[in-house]
Design an enzyme around this catalytic site. Structure first.
Site, PDB file in Angstrom:
ATOM      1  N   LYS A  65      46.984  33.030 -83.317  1.00  0.00           N
ATOM      2  CA  LYS A  65      46.565  31.826 -84.054  1.00  0.00           C
ATOM      3  C   LYS A  65      45.061  31.883 -84.341  1.00  0.00           C
ATOM      4  CE  LYS A  65      50.474  29.787 -84.609  1.00  0.00           C
ATOM      5  NZ  LYS A  65      51.093  29.781 -85.945  1.00  0.00           N
ATOM      6  N   SER A  86      47.206  25.767 -84.076  1.00  0.00           N
ATOM      7  CA  SER A  86      47.553  25.131 -82.805  1.00  0.00           C
ATOM      8  C   SER A  86      46.296  24.842 -82.001  1.00  0.00           C
ATOM      9  CB  SER A  86      48.468  26.087 -82.013  1.00  0.00           C
ATOM     10  OG  SER A  86      48.563  25.680 -80.666  1.00  0.00           O
ATOM     11  N   TYR A 137      49.880  34.973 -77.980  1.00  0.00           N
ATOM     12  CA  TYR A 137      50.271  33.993 -79.007  1.00  0.00           C
ATOM     13  C   TYR A 137      49.032  33.244 -79.486  1.00  0.00           C
ATOM     14  CZ  TYR A 137      51.462  29.457 -80.834  1.00  0.00           C
ATOM     15  OH  TYR A 137      51.482  28.324 -81.615  1.00  0.00           O
TER      16      TYR A 137
HETATM   17  C1  WQD Z   1      52.922  20.923 -71.331  1.00  0.00           C
HETATM   18  C2  WQD Z   1      52.632  20.537 -69.889  1.00  0.00           C
HETATM   19  C3  WQD Z   1      52.914  22.314 -68.303  1.00  0.00           C
HETATM   20  C4  WQD Z   1      57.265  22.670 -68.717  1.00  0.00           C
HETATM   21  C5  WQD Z   1      52.308  25.126 -75.515  1.00  0.00           C
HETATM   22  C6  WQD Z   1      51.572  26.112 -76.376  1.00  0.00           C
HETATM   23  C7  WQD Z   1      50.997  25.404 -77.569  1.00  0.00           C
HETATM   24  C8  WQD Z   1      52.117  24.700 -78.294  1.00  0.00           C
HETATM   25  C9  WQD Z   1      52.826  23.721 -77.377  1.00  0.00           C
HETATM   26  C10 WQD Z   1      52.953  26.179 -80.010  1.00  0.00           C
HETATM   27  C11 WQD Z   1      51.854  21.622 -69.137  1.00  0.00           C
HETATM   28  C12 WQD Z   1      53.910  21.182 -68.047  1.00  0.00           C
HETATM   29  C13 WQD Z   1      55.955  22.258 -68.897  1.00  0.00           C
HETATM   30  C14 WQD Z   1      57.909  22.462 -67.460  1.00  0.00           C
HETATM   31  C15 WQD Z   1      55.895  21.439 -66.643  1.00  0.00           C
HETATM   32  N1  WQD Z   1      53.049  25.628 -78.799  1.00  0.00           N
HETATM   33  N2  WQD Z   1      55.293  21.644 -67.862  1.00  0.00           N
HETATM   34  N3  WQD Z   1      57.192  21.842 -66.465  1.00  0.00           N
HETATM   35  O1  WQD Z   1      51.632  24.678 -72.562  1.00  0.00           O
HETATM   36  O2  WQD Z   1      50.569  22.509 -73.414  1.00  0.00           O
HETATM   37  O3  WQD Z   1      51.402  24.167 -75.044  1.00  0.00           O
HETATM   38  O4  WQD Z   1      53.323  24.499 -76.267  1.00  0.00           O
HETATM   39  O5  WQD Z   1      52.162  25.960 -80.870  1.00  0.00           O
HETATM   40  O6  WQD Z   1      50.402  26.354 -78.414  1.00  0.00           O
HETATM   41  O7  WQD Z   1      50.493  26.639 -75.624  1.00  0.00           O
HETATM   42  O8  WQD Z   1      53.014  22.879 -73.702  1.00  0.00           O
HETATM   43  O9  WQD Z   1      55.157  21.821 -73.146  1.00  0.00           O
HETATM   44  O10 WQD Z   1      54.721  24.175 -72.289  1.00  0.00           O
HETATM   45  O11 WQD Z   1      53.498  22.236 -71.296  1.00  0.00           O
HETATM   46  O12 WQD Z   1      55.271  20.888 -65.710  1.00  0.00           O
HETATM   47  O13 WQD Z   1      59.098  22.816 -67.225  1.00  0.00           O
HETATM   48  O14 WQD Z   1      53.868  20.383 -69.200  1.00  0.00           O
HETATM   49  O15 WQD Z   1      52.383  22.798 -67.083  1.00  0.00           O
HETATM   50  O16 WQD Z   1      50.938  20.996 -68.271  1.00  0.00           O
HETATM   51  P1  WQD Z   1      51.582  23.578 -73.558  1.00  0.00           P
HETATM   52  P2  WQD Z   1      54.188  22.813 -72.618  1.00  0.00           P
END
Ligand code: WQD
Length: 351
Positions: A155, A126, A151
């Site tokens: 990785k 990731s 997590y």
């Molecule tokens: C994306 C953006 C949030 C939800 C994570 C893991 C990564 C991978 C993908 C496994 C961010 C914003 C989110 C919400 C929001 N997983 N957001 N409101 O954090 O980039 O990555 O998931 O492999 O390893 O770290 O993904 O989709 O959680 O967030 O504003 O209700 O959307 O702040 O900027 P992230 P995400």
């Protein structure tokens, strides 16, 4: 026909990868204890491909049960290892659970690959291994920083374990660093099924739009970006899946230069949260009910990929646009709703 073991084969990316492997001539078996997935996702795989994939309902943290899979399938041409817990927030609350599950399962799989001399290994990694990168786009040689969660540490440690193992034996390995996998299969037969309240952006959007969630929160609009919200590299799950097939093809053809190579899997385009929401509103033709809240702990401002290495060496070319990602995700969410309605609140995908 070359046989591949896909661990975590009942998961979101695992199931999409099984579809792609089958469509490109591989024979596939799955190992998944369904602790975070449902076995009937393989019914969706069968509806797409016509193939009924055997799943070994095995806890890969139990060595003897894991070994038994290899005993029954000593002719494996390769293993793709997805099986792991992946909820960032949960990992912060329960770090030991994540280190035990994600590392013990990996160690058992690698021990079996060594015992049975399995020649090819693809590890589900990731972009989280970069931590908060100094720059974007990130290349595979961009310095990694402290992970943002247990997590993320699993990785980073997983990558090291795979690298050191591949360096010590005849196994050839590839580490695939996914950016933000989103969307659903165009057939609408398989897609993401978050357990509980979704932490990730796109299921949070679609569940809000379908009415399962009252409102979505945008975690901060005071970041130093073009509209104040975070930037991520969203990549369609089918593009991610096909990269696994190409990675196996590459290893089986002996094209790899080293015994453990790393590839970024992102489109190379960064979109802000608000841009992603706008695209969803355009696709769904409805306004999304969201409000701006404070920042989420652990979020980084921006990360997106330089994917030139995967393009050049694997011949990987992402096919799906952000619009496709939102459309397939929305189609899938609407299907889940129809299934629940048909089944009186039950959901065939969740039972
Ligand atoms: C994306 C953006 C949030 C939800 C994570 C893991 C990564 C991978 C993908 C496994 C961010 C914003 C989110 C919400 C929001 N997983 N957001 N409101 O954090 O980039 O990555 O998931 O492999 O390893 O770290 O993904 O989709 O959680 O967030 O504003 O209700 O959307 O702040 O900027 P992230 P995400």
């Amino acid at each position: 026909m070359k046989k591949i073991l896909v661990t975590g084969g009942c998961g979101y990316i695992g199931a999409h990868t099984i579809v792609d492997l089958l469509q490109h001539g591989y024979h596939v078996i799955s190992a998944d204890n369904n602790s975070r997935s449902k076995p009937n996702i393989l019914d969706g795989v069968e509806r797409i491909t016509g193939v009924k994939v055997k799943n070994y309902t095995v806890d890969l943290c139990i060595f003897d049960d894991t070994h038994a899979i290899f005993q029954e399938n000593p002719d494996l041409a390769g293993v793709i290892h997805f099986a792991a817990y992946k909820a960032v927030g949960e990992s912060v609350e329960k770090p030991l659970l994540y280190f035990e599950n994600n590392l013990n399962s990996l160690l058992n799989i690698l021990r079996c690959c060594d015992n049975f001399q399995i020649p090819n290994f693809v590890f589900s990694s990731s972009c989280t291994v970069y931590g908060n990168p100094d720059e974007s786009p990130v290349t595979e040689s961009t310095a990694t920083h402290e992970a943002e969660s247990p997590y993320g540490y699993t990785k980073q440690m997983g990558e090291k374990i795979v690298q050191q193992t591949a360096n010590s034996n005849e196994m050839n390995a590839i580490l695939l660093r996914y950016f933000n996998p989103v969307g659903a299969h165009p057939s609408n037969e398989i897609g993401e099924i978050p357990l509980g309240k979704p932490a990730n952006l796109v299921p949070a959007i679609t569940q809000t739009a379908i009415g399962k969630l009252p409102q979505m929160l945008v975690f901060g609009n005071d970041y130093p970006t073009r509209d104040g919200s975070c930037i991520r590299d969203y990549i369609h799950v089918v593009d991610i899946a096909h990269a696994h097939t190409l990675a196996l093809d590459y290893l089986i053809a002996g094209k790899n230069k080293g015994n453990c190579e790393i590839f970024n899997l992102g489109t190379g385009n960064g979109y802000t949260v608000l841009e992603a929401i706008r695209m969803f509103e355009q696709v769904s033709e409805q306004a999304l009910n969201y409000s701006i809240s404070g920042r989420r702990a652990g979020d980084i401002t921006a990360i997106f990929a330089n994917n030139e290495k995967a393009r050049q060496l694997l011949g990987w070319v992402p096919q799906f646009s952000l619009e496709d990602m939102m459309r397939t995700a929305w189609n899938w969410e609407q299907k889940l709703k129809r299934e629940e309605t048909l089944l009186g609140g039950q959901n065939v995908f969740l039972n």
